[in-house]
Design a protein around this motif. Sequence first.
Motif, short mmCIF file in Angstrom:
data_model
loop_
_atom_site.label_atom_id
_atom_site.label_comp_id
_atom_site.label_asym_id
_atom_site.label_seq_id
_atom_site.Cartn_x
_atom_site.Cartn_y
_atom_site.Cartn_z
N ILE A 93 -3.41 14.86 17.17
CA ILE A 93 -2.17 14.32 17.71
C ILE A 93 -2.23 12.80 17.65
O ILE A 93 -3.14 12.17 18.20
N ASP A 94 -1.28 12.20 16.98
CA ASP A 94 -1.16 10.74 16.88
C ASP A 94 -0.29 10.25 18.03
O ASP A 94 0.93 10.35 17.98
N ASN A 99 3.99 10.10 23.51
CA ASN A 99 3.19 11.05 24.30
C ASN A 99 4.02 12.28 24.58
O ASN A 99 4.62 12.43 25.65
N ASN A 100 4.05 13.18 23.62
CA ASN A 100 4.92 14.35 23.70
C ASN A 100 4.10 15.63 23.94
O ASN A 100 2.92 15.71 23.60
N LYS A 110 -0.49 17.76 25.99
CA LYS A 110 -0.05 16.38 25.78
C LYS A 110 -1.25 15.47 25.93
O LYS A 110 -2.03 15.62 26.87
N LEU A 111 -1.39 14.52 25.02
CA LEU A 111 -2.49 13.56 25.08
C LEU A 111 -1.97 12.18 25.46
O LEU A 111 -0.86 11.81 25.11
N GLU A 112 -2.82 11.43 26.18
CA GLU A 112 -2.54 10.02 26.45
C GLU A 112 -3.82 9.23 26.29
O GLU A 112 -4.90 9.68 26.70
N PRO A 113 -3.74 8.03 25.69
CA PRO A 113 -4.95 7.23 25.48
C PRO A 113 -5.52 6.70 26.79
O PRO A 113 -4.78 6.40 27.73
N LEU A 114 -6.85 6.59 26.83
CA LEU A 114 -7.56 6.04 27.97
C LEU A 114 -8.42 4.86 27.52
O LEU A 114 -8.96 4.87 26.42
N LEU A 123 -6.17 14.70 28.68
CA LEU A 123 -5.41 15.87 28.28
C LEU A 123 -4.58 16.41 29.44
O LEU A 123 -5.12 16.71 30.51
N HIS A 124 -3.27 16.52 29.22
CA HIS A 124 -2.39 17.29 30.08
C HIS A 124 -2.30 18.68 29.45
O HIS A 124 -2.13 18.80 28.23
N PHE A 125 -2.40 19.73 30.24
CA PHE A 125 -2.31 21.07 29.67
C PHE A 125 -1.48 21.98 30.57
O PHE A 125 -1.41 21.79 31.78
#
Length: 225
Positions: A93-94, A99-100, A110-114, A123-125
């Motif tokens: 996932i890019d 952040n979809n 859904k992924l978000e950078p840290l 990771l949101h799941f």
Amino acid sequence: MKYNILGSSSKGNSIIVEDILCLDFGISYTKIKDYLSKVKLIFISHIHKDHLNPAAIKQLAYNFPNMKFLTGSKAVVGRLVELHVSKKNIFYIDTSKGNNWFDLGLISVKLEPLAHDVENYCLHFDIHGKKGIYIVDTNNVDNINAKNYDLFLVENNYQESVLKRHIQECVDEGQLRYLNRVPHTHLSAEKANTFLIENMGSNSEFCYIHQSSYNFEGEDYNGNI
């Protein structure tokens, strides 16, 4: 949500959620092999060996050649391919494109950078209509929103006052370099608790992960990781 912590420390990280989602693969193959027949997706947060164990991944790729992986890191993709994971089994996932949420069948993600010293992602799941979040190895969660999620697996690595005292007392140069690095690469108890207070609902559950026994004191230390 059901979860099983197989490892959550600098020695190795892996958590199984609802039998089907594996969060990081940084422990030995022997320790995790009995859970793999039910696992549908393995998320790798970043390339460090305590989250991506090369020997374990190589053995997994041999024994479970169709296992699916998820990551937002190109470095992780490259390392997995080196370890004989088929590129067709890696869902990359890019996050620069937004952040979809992505529906992967049994699991939506859904992924978000840290912030970390290498490319790293939380990771949101969503599994069976219940949402969770996995956050590890970062110095802040300022822009992360997980309102009323059911499960929070959140790093709570050190207490700021304890770490400060240890830095002041440290006389070993190697240990001091490590201690000075901690605030830039790990989440403090204070920041973790603020995040939980701001996001948890009345039915939410949380678990502190990746806690340091050295830089943590008191009853909030889990003691088993």
